[in-house]
Scaffold this motif. Structure first.
Motif, PDB file in Angstrom:
ATOM      1  N   LEU A  65       0.847  -1.191   0.000  1.00  0.00           N
ATOM      2  CA  LEU A  65       0.000   0.000   0.000  1.00  0.00           C
ATOM      3  C   LEU A  65       0.881   1.239   0.000  1.00  0.00           C
ATOM      4  CD1 LEU A  65      -2.973   1.190   0.680  1.00  0.00           C
ATOM      5  CD2 LEU A  65      -2.159   1.158   3.051  1.00  0.00           C
ATOM      6  N   ASN A  66       0.522   2.237  -0.805  1.00  0.00           N
ATOM      7  CA  ASN A  66       1.181   3.544  -0.735  1.00  0.00           C
ATOM      8  C   ASN A  66       0.367   4.427   0.198  1.00  0.00           C
ATOM      9  OD1 ASN A  66       3.218   3.019  -2.590  1.00  0.00           O
ATOM     10  ND2 ASN A  66       2.110   3.874  -4.322  1.00  0.00           N
ATOM     11  N   VAL A  67       1.015   4.984   1.198  1.00  0.00           N
ATOM     12  CA  VAL A  67       0.373   5.966   2.069  1.00  0.00           C
ATOM     13  C   VAL A  67       0.942   7.319   1.659  1.00  0.00           C
ATOM     14  CG1 VAL A  67       0.053   6.770   4.428  1.00  0.00           C
ATOM     15  CG2 VAL A  67       0.076   4.316   3.944  1.00  0.00           C
ATOM     16  N   VAL A  68       0.040   8.233   1.292  1.00  0.00           N
ATOM     17  CA  VAL A  68       0.450   9.512   0.710  1.00  0.00           C
ATOM     18  C   VAL A  68      -0.047  10.670   1.566  1.00  0.00           C
ATOM     19  CG1 VAL A  68       0.189  11.009  -1.325  1.00  0.00           C
ATOM     20  CG2 VAL A  68       0.431   8.525  -1.617  1.00  0.00           C
ATOM     21  N   ASP A  69       0.806  11.676   1.719  1.00  0.00           N
ATOM     22  CA  ASP A  69       0.398  12.920   2.376  1.00  0.00           C
ATOM     23  C   ASP A  69       1.033  14.072   1.614  1.00  0.00           C
ATOM     24  OD1 ASP A  69      -0.856  14.207   4.913  1.00  0.00           O
ATOM     25  OD2 ASP A  69       1.095  15.170   4.659  1.00  0.00           O
ATOM     26  N   VAL A  70       0.227  15.075   1.290  1.00  0.00           N
ATOM     27  CA  VAL A  70       0.761  16.231   0.580  1.00  0.00           C
ATOM     28  C   VAL A  70       0.702  17.475   1.446  1.00  0.00           C
ATOM     29  CG1 VAL A  70       0.100  15.309  -1.678  1.00  0.00           C
ATOM     30  CG2 VAL A  70      -1.404  16.959  -0.559  1.00  0.00           C
ATOM     31  N   GLU A  71       1.633  18.366   1.162  1.00  0.00           N
ATOM     32  CA  GLU A  71       1.593  19.724   1.700  1.00  0.00           C
ATOM     33  C   GLU A  71       1.426  20.630   0.495  1.00  0.00           C
ATOM     34  OE1 GLU A  71       1.368  20.068   4.886  1.00  0.00           O
ATOM     35  OE2 GLU A  71       1.911  17.980   5.261  1.00  0.00           O
ATOM     36  N   ALA A  72       0.661  21.697   0.680  1.00  0.00           N
ATOM     37  CA  ALA A  72       0.376  22.612  -0.414  1.00  0.00           C
ATOM     38  C   ALA A  72       0.562  24.048   0.038  1.00  0.00           C
ATOM     39  CB  ALA A  72      -1.057  22.397  -0.908  1.00  0.00           C
ATOM     40  N   THR A  73       0.751  24.936  -0.925  1.00  0.00           N
ATOM     41  CA  THR A  73       0.845  26.355  -0.581  1.00  0.00           C
ATOM     42  C   THR A  73      -0.432  26.769   0.137  1.00  0.00           C
ATOM     43  OG1 THR A  73       0.062  26.913  -2.815  1.00  0.00           O
ATOM     44  CG2 THR A  73       2.452  27.018  -2.429  1.00  0.00           C
ATOM     45  N   CYS A  74      -0.264  27.611   1.136  1.00  0.00           N
ATOM     46  CA  CYS A  74      -1.395  28.036   1.956  1.00  0.00           C
ATOM     47  C   CYS A  74      -1.094  29.401   2.545  1.00  0.00           C
ATOM     48  CB  CYS A  74      -1.681  27.011   3.057  1.00  0.00           C
ATOM     49  SG  CYS A  74      -0.241  26.643   4.099  1.00  0.00           S
ATOM     50  N   TRP A  75      -2.144  30.054   3.022  1.00  0.00           N
ATOM     51  CA  TRP A  75      -2.034  31.408   3.535  1.00  0.00           C
ATOM     52  C   TRP A  75      -2.866  31.534   4.796  1.00  0.00           C
ATOM     53  CZ3 TRP A  75      -2.930  29.639  -1.291  1.00  0.00           C
ATOM     54  CH2 TRP A  75      -1.915  29.844  -2.220  1.00  0.00           C
ATOM     55  N   ALA A  76      -2.557  32.516   5.621  1.00  0.00           N
ATOM     56  CA  ALA A  76      -3.321  32.742   6.847  1.00  0.00           C
ATOM     57  C   ALA A  76      -4.751  33.161   6.510  1.00  0.00           C
ATOM     58  CB  ALA A  76      -2.641  33.799   7.707  1.00  0.00           C
ATOM     59  N   GLY A  77      -4.939  33.875   5.412  1.00  0.00           N
ATOM     60  CA  GLY A  77      -6.271  34.295   4.952  1.00  0.00           C
ATOM     61  C   GLY A  77      -6.476  33.816   3.533  1.00  0.00           C
ATOM     62  N   ASN A  78      -7.060  34.671   2.715  1.00  0.00           N
ATOM     63  CA  ASN A  78      -7.276  34.336   1.312  1.00  0.00           C
ATOM     64  C   ASN A  78      -5.955  34.345   0.557  1.00  0.00           C
ATOM     65  OD1 ASN A  78     -10.070  34.106   1.531  1.00  0.00           O
ATOM     66  ND2 ASN A  78     -10.336  36.313   1.289  1.00  0.00           N
TER      67      ASN A  78
ATOM     68  N   ALA B 173      -3.634   5.153   0.320  1.00  0.00           N
ATOM     69  CA  ALA B 173      -4.437   5.692   1.414  1.00  0.00           C
ATOM     70  C   ALA B 173      -3.896   7.059   1.787  1.00  0.00           C
ATOM     71  CB  ALA B 173      -4.376   4.765   2.629  1.00  0.00           C
ATOM     72  N   SER B 174      -4.781   7.873   2.337  1.00  0.00           N
ATOM     73  CA  SER B 174      -4.397   9.173   2.880  1.00  0.00           C
ATOM     74  C   SER B 174      -5.292   9.447   4.080  1.00  0.00           C
ATOM     75  CB  SER B 174      -4.531  10.276   1.825  1.00  0.00           C
ATOM     76  OG  SER B 174      -5.865  10.385   1.376  1.00  0.00           O
ATOM     77  N   TRP B 175      -4.924  10.455   4.867  1.00  0.00           N
ATOM     78  CA  TRP B 175      -5.710  10.804   6.057  1.00  0.00           C
ATOM     79  C   TRP B 175      -6.770  11.805   5.614  1.00  0.00           C
ATOM     80  CZ3 TRP B 175      -5.834   8.095  10.246  1.00  0.00           C
ATOM     81  CH2 TRP B 175      -6.520   8.591  11.369  1.00  0.00           C
ATOM     82  N   GLY B 176      -7.975  11.316   5.380  1.00  0.00           N
ATOM     83  CA  GLY B 176      -9.047  12.153   4.851  1.00  0.00           C
ATOM     84  C   GLY B 176      -9.025  12.152   3.334  1.00  0.00           C
ATOM     85  N   ASP B 177      -9.849  13.015   2.741  1.00  0.00           N
ATOM     86  CA  ASP B 177      -9.946  13.095   1.282  1.00  0.00           C
ATOM     87  C   ASP B 177      -9.225  14.305   0.697  1.00  0.00           C
ATOM     88  OD1 ASP B 177     -11.218  10.800   0.381  1.00  0.00           O
ATOM     89  OD2 ASP B 177     -13.207  11.575   0.876  1.00  0.00           O
ATOM     90  N   TYR B 178      -8.620  15.139   1.543  1.00  0.00           N
ATOM     91  CA  TYR B 178      -7.961  16.340   1.041  1.00  0.00           C
ATOM     92  C   TYR B 178      -6.914  16.002  -0.024  1.00  0.00           C
ATOM     93  CZ  TYR B 178      -4.828  20.238   0.556  1.00  0.00           C
ATOM     94  OH  TYR B 178      -4.030  21.211   0.007  1.00  0.00           O
ATOM     95  N   ASP B 179      -6.052  15.045   0.253  1.00  0.00           N
ATOM     96  CA  ASP B 179      -4.933  14.729  -0.645  1.00  0.00           C
ATOM     97  C   ASP B 179      -5.447  14.255  -2.008  1.00  0.00           C
ATOM     98  OD1 ASP B 179      -2.447  14.645   1.483  1.00  0.00           O
ATOM     99  OD2 ASP B 179      -4.324  13.968   2.355  1.00  0.00           O
ATOM    100  N   ARG B 180      -6.420  13.342  -1.983  1.00  0.00           N
ATOM    101  CA  ARG B 180      -7.008  12.822  -3.232  1.00  0.00           C
ATOM    102  C   ARG B 180      -7.649  13.961  -4.019  1.00  0.00           C
ATOM    103  NH1 ARG B 180     -11.886  11.124  -4.842  1.00  0.00           N
ATOM    104  NH2 ARG B 180     -12.805  11.443  -2.787  1.00  0.00           N
ATOM    105  N   ASN B 181      -8.435  14.802  -3.334  1.00  0.00           N
ATOM    106  CA  ASN B 181      -9.104  15.910  -4.009  1.00  0.00           C
ATOM    107  C   ASN B 181      -8.122  16.947  -4.542  1.00  0.00           C
ATOM    108  OD1 ASN B 181     -11.717  14.903  -3.738  1.00  0.00           O
ATOM    109  ND2 ASN B 181     -11.938  15.757  -1.694  1.00  0.00           N
ATOM    110  N   GLN B 182      -7.049  17.216  -3.798  1.00  0.00           N
ATOM    111  CA  GLN B 182      -6.038  18.176  -4.265  1.00  0.00           C
ATOM    112  C   GLN B 182      -5.367  17.656  -5.535  1.00  0.00           C
ATOM    113  OE1 GLN B 182      -5.381  21.304  -3.244  1.00  0.00           O
ATOM    114  NE2 GLN B 182      -3.768  21.532  -4.766  1.00  0.00           N
ATOM    115  N   PHE B 183      -5.048  16.368  -5.578  1.00  0.00           N
ATOM    116  CA  PHE B 183      -4.471  15.789  -6.800  1.00  0.00           C
ATOM    117  C   PHE B 183      -5.451  15.888  -7.962  1.00  0.00           C
ATOM    118  CE2 PHE B 183      -0.968  13.691  -4.526  1.00  0.00           C
ATOM    119  CZ  PHE B 183       0.037  13.791  -5.480  1.00  0.00           C
TER     120      PHE B 183
END
Length: 183
Positions: free
Chosen positions: A5-18, A97-107
């Motif tokens: 199984l591949n366990v994947v976690d991504v980090e993405a650019t993010c900001w304190a606000g918009n 697998a990932s923790w939640g759906d964020y990673d799948r949806n971001q891809f």
């Protein structure tokens, strides 16, 4: 059931606000841990740094992830990262697998936005959902809280893709040992 199984976690650019005008959230790090489900062991640990094309790493993002613009500037393009996942990590065939759906949806979002072939196969497991059900919880815990509930240590830095994938893999293996992992 595949034994790997591949366990994947991504980090993405993010900001304190918009996000700043014209910027979008983009993957800047892909952490991947290969898990052998039969032997219940984490076998490999990988990190792919990804150079963002439409955003920059904010001070908030650096504080959260530890990643800097200089560091991700040395990464590969998103298309190359997806090619590496498919070619070197069998992402198209191996369940993941990932923790939640964020990673799948971001891809999915980023592949659509950049006309890049989606690197993964259809077999994705939301490990957060499995953990929540296995522990009879009403609320879905974040990864750090889940480690506490499972009596496992947080290894490395939280919000660092490589470390988070390693920790999520430990949670998956805990579910395997409990007979609660069907992924």
């Amino acid at each position: 059931m595949s034994s790997t199984l591949n366990v994947v976690d991504v980090e993405a650019t993010c900001w304190a606000g918009n996000p700043p005008p014209g910027s979008v959230s983009e993957i800047i790090e892909i952490g991947l841990t290969v898990v052998d489900l039969e032997s219940a062991q984490r076998r490999e640990r990988h990190r792919i740094l990804v150079r963002p094309a439409r955003s920059r790493v904010s001070a908030f993002c650096t504080e959260l992830t530890g990643l800097t613009q200089d560091e991700v500037d040395r990464g590969v393009s998103f298309a190359e990262a997806c090619r590496l996942l498919a070619a070197e990590h069998d992402a198209g065939r191996r369940p993941w697998a990932s923790w939640g759906d964020y990673d799948r949806n971001q891809f999915l979002r980023q592949c659509r936005a950049t006309a890049t072939a989606y690197p993964f196969g259809r077999h994705h497991t939301n490990a957060k959902l499995v953990f929540t059900e296995a522990h009879g919880l009403r609320k879905r815990p974040g990864m750090a809280r889940a480690l506490e509930l499972a009596g496992l240590p947080l290894e490395g830095r939280h919000h660092r893709g490589e470390d988070d994938a390693w920790n999520i893999a430990a949670l998956v293996l805990d579910l395997v040992r409990r007979g609660r992992w069907a992924g």
